[in-house]
Design an enzyme around this catalytic site. Structure first.
Site, PDB file in Angstrom:
ATOM      1  CD  GLU A 144      -7.327  -3.976   6.902  1.00  0.00           C
ATOM      2  OE1 GLU A 144      -6.923  -5.019   6.357  1.00  0.00           O
ATOM      3  OE2 GLU A 144      -7.481  -2.895   6.293  1.00  0.00           O
TER       4      GLU A 144
ATOM      5  CD  GLU B 180      -3.074  -2.316   7.193  1.00  0.00           C
ATOM      6  OE1 GLU B 180      -3.289  -1.353   6.420  1.00  0.00           O
ATOM      7  OE2 GLU B 180      -3.979  -3.015   7.693  1.00  0.00           O
ATOM      8  CD  GLU B 181       0.823   1.801   7.374  1.00  0.00           C
ATOM      9  OE1 GLU B 181      -0.390   1.760   7.159  1.00  0.00           O
ATOM     10  OE2 GLU B 181       1.682   1.750   6.454  1.00  0.00           O
TER      11      GLU B 181
ATOM     12  CG  ASP C 280      -1.743  -1.213   1.451  1.00  0.00           C
ATOM     13  OD1 ASP C 280      -2.184  -1.757   0.416  1.00  0.00           O
ATOM     14  OD2 ASP C 280      -1.939  -1.636   2.606  1.00  0.00           O
TER      15      ASP C 280
ATOM     16  CG  ASP D 126      -0.858   5.671   5.965  1.00  0.00           C
ATOM     17  OD1 ASP D 126      -0.791   5.776   4.726  1.00  0.00           O
ATOM     18  OD2 ASP D 126      -1.924   5.460   6.579  1.00  0.00           O
TER      19      ASP D 126
ATOM     20  CG  LEU E  51      -4.965   7.403   9.468  1.00  0.00           C
ATOM     21  CD1 LEU E  51      -5.626   7.557  10.827  1.00  0.00           C
ATOM     22  CD2 LEU E  51      -4.034   8.564   9.239  1.00  0.00           C
ATOM     23  CG  ASP E  52      -8.993   0.690   7.601  1.00  0.00           C
ATOM     24  OD1 ASP E  52      -8.340  -0.043   6.837  1.00  0.00           O
ATOM     25  OD2 ASP E  52     -10.233   0.796   7.553  1.00  0.00           O
TER      26      ASP E  52
ATOM     27  CG  ASP F  24      -5.198  -0.366   9.613  1.00  0.00           C
ATOM     28  OD1 ASP F  24      -6.050  -0.854   8.833  1.00  0.00           O
ATOM     29  OD2 ASP F  24      -4.438   0.582   9.292  1.00  0.00           O
TER      30      ASP F  24
HETATM   31  P1  P6P Z   1     -10.485  -1.007  -2.422  1.00  0.00           P
HETATM   32  C1  P6P Z   1      -8.193   0.566   2.806  1.00  0.00           C
HETATM   33  O1  P6P Z   1      -7.051   0.655   1.975  1.00  0.00           O
HETATM   34  C2  P6P Z   1      -8.593  -0.895   2.904  1.00  0.00           C
HETATM   35  O2  P6P Z   1      -7.554  -1.650   3.471  1.00  0.00           O
HETATM   36  C3  P6P Z   1      -9.876  -1.037   3.697  1.00  0.00           C
HETATM   37  O3  P6P Z   1     -10.006  -0.066   4.679  1.00  0.00           O
HETATM   38  C4  P6P Z   1     -10.952  -0.918   2.639  1.00  0.00           C
HETATM   39  O4  P6P Z   1     -12.137  -1.633   2.954  1.00  0.00           O
HETATM   40  C5  P6P Z   1     -10.280  -1.512   1.404  1.00  0.00           C
HETATM   41  O5  P6P Z   1      -8.873  -1.381   1.578  1.00  0.00           O
HETATM   42  C6  P6P Z   1     -10.689  -0.760   0.157  1.00  0.00           C
HETATM   43  O6  P6P Z   1     -10.127  -1.465  -0.924  1.00  0.00           O
HETATM   44  O7  P6P Z   1      -9.989  -2.142  -3.264  1.00  0.00           O
HETATM   45  O8  P6P Z   1     -11.993  -0.839  -2.490  1.00  0.00           O
HETATM   46  O9  P6P Z   1      -9.766   0.308  -2.631  1.00  0.00           O
END
Ligand code: P6P
Length: 300
Positions: free
Chosen positions: A245, A79-80, A50, A56, A101-102, A99
Site C-alpha cells: 500500500e 498482500e494475499e 484480514d 480477494d 483488492l484493497d 494488493d
Molecule cells: P479500518 C482496508 O482493509 C485497509 O487495508 C485500507 O484500505 C484502509 O485504509 C484501512 O484498511 C481501513 O482500516 O481500521 O478503518 O477498517
C-alpha cells in the site's frame, strides 16, 4: 483521446514495461465482472489476519497467473500470499507487489475498492520505494479508472466497454486542499496524533473516509489534503502495509507533487525488512506533510 498504449508509447516507456502495464490493465474487466458472485467471505485469513472474501483470492490468483505466464516477471509479492513468489523460469525480470483488492469488504456495500500495483525494474521488491519503475492502481467505482506513473507525470484513464483504457486526465498535480482522512479508532490515537487531527479540524479541513485506502487516497490526489493511518497506542507501526500500500501510493503521490511520511520520515526512503512490514502513514499535500513532520519531531 489517447489510449493507455498510445500514452505509454508517447511517453517513451520501455517496451517490456509497457507490455507489462497493459497486461495488468487488461485484468480490470475480468476482476470487475467477478464482483457480483464472488463477494462472500471465504472463511480464510491472509498473513496480516484480514478476513478474505472469495474475490480477494480469485483476483490474486488471476493476477499471479497472468504474471507468471508473461515471461517478464521474476518476483511477485502479494498482500494475499504469505511468501514471495519466485518465478523460476526467469533469471531476470520485473518484481511486482500486489494488493489485489484493497478495501474488498466494501464491495458488499457498493463502495469503491481498488487494485494497487508496484513494479521494480530489477526484480528486487525489497528495495526503497523511490527506486520503483512504475506504480499504478485500478479503481472499481462509478467508473473503472486506472492511474499510473513511470516518473513522467501521473495520468488517469477510464475503462471503456471493451476493457481498454482511454485518457481522462494527464499530469495530475495534488492541490493543497482541505480534506482529511483519519484512519484508526480515536480511542487508540496517541495524544500527538489527536492534537494533529484537532488542528486540521480547527483550520477548516473536512473529514472524508471510506475505509478503502486507495479510494481515499485518490480523493486526496484529486482534491488535496492529507490521509493518515498513524501509529496507534497498541500498534506503533499502524495498520497499512509498506510493500503493498504505502510504497506504490507514495510513489504516485510524490510524482504528483505530494509526499508520504511515517510522521517522522520519508516512507520512500525505507528499505523493507519483511513483506508484511507495516508503517504509520501520512500521505498528502507537500506543505501539509512538511508541517506535520516538523510538528511530530518537535512534539513534547
Ligand atoms: P479500518 C482496508 O482493509 C485497509 O487495508 C485500507 O484500505 C484502509 O485504509 C484501512 O484498511 C481501513 O482500516 O481500521 O478503518 O477498517
Amino acid at each position: 483521446m489517447a489510449t493507455l498504449e498510445e500514452h505509454l508509447t508517447d511517453a517513451g516507456c520501455d517496451e517490456k514495461l509497457k507490455k507489462l502495464i497493459l497486461l495488468l490493465s487488461q485484468q480490470a474487466k475480468p476482476i470487475k465482472n467477478a464482483f457480483v458472485d464472488k463477494q462472500n467471505y471465504a472463511g480464510t485469513k491472509n498473513m496480516h489476519g484480514d478476513d478474505q472474501i472469495e474475490l480477494d483470492k480469485w483476483a490474486d490468483e488471476l493476477l499471479i497467473d497472468v504474471l507468471r505466464k508473461s515471461e517478464m516477471v521474476k518476483t511477485i509479492a502479494s498482500e494475499e500470499q504469505s511468501d514471495i513468489i519466485e518465478v523460476f523460469t526467469q533469471d531476470k525480470g520485473f518484481g511486482i507487489t500486489l494488493d489485489p483488492l484493497d478495501g474488498s469488504s466494501l464491495i458488499a456495500v457498493n463502495l469503491t475498492v481498488g487494485t494497487i500495483i508496484g513494479i521494480y525494474g530489477d526484480g528486487n521488491i525489497l528495495q526503497k520505494g523511490k527506486n520503483m519503475a512504475c506504480a499504478m492502481y485500478i479503481l472499481y467505482g462509478p467508473l473503472t479508472t486506472l492511474v499510473y506513473t513511470i516518473k513522467k507525470g501521473v495520468h488517469e484513464f477510464v475503462m471503456k466497454d471493451d476493457g481498454t483504457f482511454e485518457l481522462l486526465r494527464e499530469n495530475l498535480i495534488m492541490p493543497e486542499g482541505k480534506l482529511y482522512s483519519p484512519g484508526g479508532l480515536k480511542k487508540d490515537h496517541t495524544e500527538k496524533h489527536t492534537k494533529f487531527l484537532e488542528s486540521l479540524e480547527s483550520s477548516g479541513h473536512k473529514l472524508r473516509y471510506s475505509g478503502s485506502f486507495v479510494a481515499d487516497f485518490h480523493q486526496i490526489l484529486r482534491y488535496g489534503g492529507i490521509f493518515s493511518y498513524p501509529a496507534l497506542k497498541d500498534k506503533e507501526s499502524g495498520k497499512l502495509r509498506l510493500l503493498f500500500e504505502a510504497k506504490p501510493i507514495g510513489f504516485i503521490a510524490r510524482e504528483a507533487g505530494g509526499e508520504i511520511s511515517t510522521g517522522e520520515k520519508d516512507i520512500l526512503e525505507i528499505t523493507p525488512k519483511s513483506i508484511d512490514q507495516r508503517v504509520p502513514l501520512y500521505v498528502g499535500s507537500k506543505s501539509k506533510i512538511q508541517k506535520l513532520e516538523e510538528y511530530m519531531r518537535g512534539y513534547r
